[in-house]
Enzyme design. Structure first.
Site, short mmCIF file in Angstrom:
data_model
loop_
_atom_site.label_atom_id
_atom_site.label_comp_id
_atom_site.label_asym_id
_atom_site.label_seq_id
_atom_site.Cartn_x
_atom_site.Cartn_y
_atom_site.Cartn_z
N TRP A 23 4.64 0.70 9.82
CA TRP A 23 5.62 -0.25 9.30
C TRP A 23 6.66 0.42 8.40
CZ3 TRP A 23 0.30 -0.71 8.67
CH2 TRP A 23 -0.23 -0.15 7.50
N GLU A 45 2.59 -6.14 4.38
CA GLU A 45 2.14 -6.44 3.02
C GLU A 45 1.16 -7.61 3.01
OE1 GLU A 45 2.46 -4.75 0.40
OE2 GLU A 45 3.94 -3.30 1.09
N THR A 51 -7.18 -5.46 1.91
CA THR A 51 -7.64 -4.82 3.15
C THR A 51 -7.10 -3.40 3.19
OG1 THR A 51 -7.40 -7.00 4.21
CG2 THR A 51 -7.81 -5.14 5.65
N LEU A 88 -9.93 -9.77 10.42
CA LEU A 88 -9.15 -9.18 9.33
C LEU A 88 -9.50 -9.82 7.98
CD1 LEU A 88 -7.06 -6.96 8.95
CD2 LEU A 88 -5.25 -8.64 9.36
N GLY A 89 -10.08 -11.02 8.02
CA GLY A 89 -10.56 -11.66 6.81
C GLY A 89 -9.49 -12.39 6.03
N TYR A 128 4.02 -10.20 -6.03
CA TYR A 128 3.80 -8.86 -5.49
C TYR A 128 4.49 -8.69 -4.14
CZ TYR A 128 1.93 -4.96 -3.02
OH TYR A 128 1.85 -3.81 -2.26
N ASP A 146 0.38 -2.67 -7.00
CA ASP A 146 -0.89 -2.93 -6.31
C ASP A 146 -1.99 -2.14 -7.03
OD1 ASP A 146 -0.51 -0.30 -5.56
OD2 ASP A 146 -0.69 -0.66 -3.40
N CYS A 198 -4.04 10.51 -6.67
CA CYS A 198 -4.62 9.87 -7.86
C CYS A 198 -5.67 8.85 -7.42
CB CYS A 198 -3.52 9.21 -8.68
SG CYS A 198 -4.01 8.76 -10.36
N CYS A 205 -5.82 16.24 -9.31
CA CYS A 205 -4.81 16.37 -10.37
C CYS A 205 -3.98 17.64 -10.23
CB CYS A 205 -5.49 16.31 -11.74
SG CYS A 205 -6.34 14.75 -12.07
N CYS A 208 -0.80 16.94 -8.33
CA CYS A 208 -0.02 15.76 -8.73
C CYS A 208 1.33 16.16 -9.32
CB CYS A 208 -0.80 14.94 -9.75
SG CYS A 208 0.09 13.46 -10.30
#
Length: 349
Positions: A23, A45, A51, A88-89, A128, A146, A198, A205, A208
């Site tokens: 996507w 989204e 999920t 998919l719930g 969101y 998120d 992360c 780390c 990062c």
């Protein structure tokens, strides 16, 4: 002295390490003006709520192959979309998916609104999702938070307030870092940082791009964050699923009410789900047999244990509830997971 986290450092990292997702328009393709399709961003989204990416990918590809535009999805039959969503719930998302697609077509001419307020006006679109679509599809400087972003913010700022109480604090921190330049790429960059570097356990780390600006790295507390309030123990509910098969191979199914768990989904007639056993309420007169074992499933707020009863019924016996579905129109894969578990138990090894 510790550095200040700079969005530009994260964007440089993202340009090299962005995940390839079906996507997503990769950062290199966005430079000449390539933008993601708002429909694909919105659909992904909604699917990604609670999920994993790995679980969503095949569903996303199946949906966009079958319904490539929001207008196609809006014109789909409810039962087809609910069947495609099975497994998919969190089935309220599928119902809201249809409501939103139809609102985009009916009220916006099949074009997603390109403002945060316009997106928030759509059914089933909360802060969101609206922020994610605004940033990723329209490059608006919206804050997107998120679980991955919460974890990154908690570590960068060494914030020890436990979740969920910390959510507004972490959202404010994320908003302060959201840049005006390339906000869509930045939103995806923070998500990717949390998903690949992360991570909840054993964060890498050393790789990062924000290590020099990370307060938790300095303090040695990264693996402890984000802190979470103790979870409440999930209760266990009991129920009965009645699997009746007619002599011609048809199965007795019942569509659940639109509201509530598994709303609008086809499943086996059954009892209420309660912490104590419910009274017997067979959907059709028959000699019912109780199978050994149980169909067990865990929802967000409780564990479910279903006793499975089966029966073979003659052609001329009408059901008190539900309808018989012929074998040519019945597919176990169209059932929600808990109903498929009951079917698997009845089918046996």
């Amino acid at each position: 002295m510790r550095e200040t986290p700079r969005p530009q450092d994260l964007l440089v990292w993202y340009d090299r390490h962005a995940r390839a997702l079906p996507w997503r328009v990769p950062p290199r393709a966005r430079v000449p003006g390539g933008r993601p399709d708002p429909y694909r961003v919105w659909l992904s989204e909604i699917m990604l709520q609670q999920t994993t990416v790995a679980a969503v990918k095949p569903y996303f590809e199946a949906f966009t192959t079958r319904w490539p535009t929001v207008s196609d999805l809006a014109a789909a039959r409810d039962e087809d979309v609910m069947a495609a969503w099975a497994g998919l719930g969190y089935y309220a998302r599928a119902r809201n998916l249809l409501k939103c697609a139809r609102a985009v077509v009916a009220d916006h001419g099949g074009v997603f609104p390109d403002t945060l307020d316009g997106l928030l006006s759509l059914p089933g679109v909360g802060p969101y999702t609206a922020g994610a679509v605004a940033a990723i599809a329209f490059d608006l400087p919206a804050t997107v938070v998120d679980g991955n972003v919460e974890r990154v913010m908690a570590r960068v700022h060494d914030e020890h307030t436990p979740l969920p109480q910390a959510k507004p604090i972490l959202t404010e921190m994320a908003a302060a870092l959201t840049p005006v330049d390339r906000p869509g790429d930045y939103a995806q960059a923070v998500m990717d940082l949390g998903a690949t570097i992360c991570t909840p356990r054993n964060p890498a780390c050393g790789l990062c791009p924000w290590r020099g600006a990370c307060a938790a790295w300095d303090a040695g507390t990264a693996v402890e964050l984000p802190k979470k309030a103790p979870k409440k123990r999930k209760p266990t509910r009991l129920g009965i699923a009645y699997l009746a098969r007619r002599v011609d191979g048809a199965w007795l199914l019942e569509r659940r009410p639109d509201k509530g768990l598994l709303g609008g989904m086809l499943g086996w007639p059954g009892s209420d789900w309660a912490e104590e056993a419910s009274p017997e309420s067979p959907p059709i007169r028959a000699e019912w047999k109780t199978l050994p074992g149980e169909a067990r499933h865990t929802f967000t707020h409780f564990h479910l244990r279903l006793t499975v009863r089966t029966a073979l019924v003659p052609m001329d016996r009408p059901p008190g509830r539900g309808v018989f579905v012929g074998p040519e129109d019945f597919s176990p894969s169209d059932l929600p997971t808990v109903m498929r578990k009951a079917f698997d138990l009845a089918r046996g090894p």
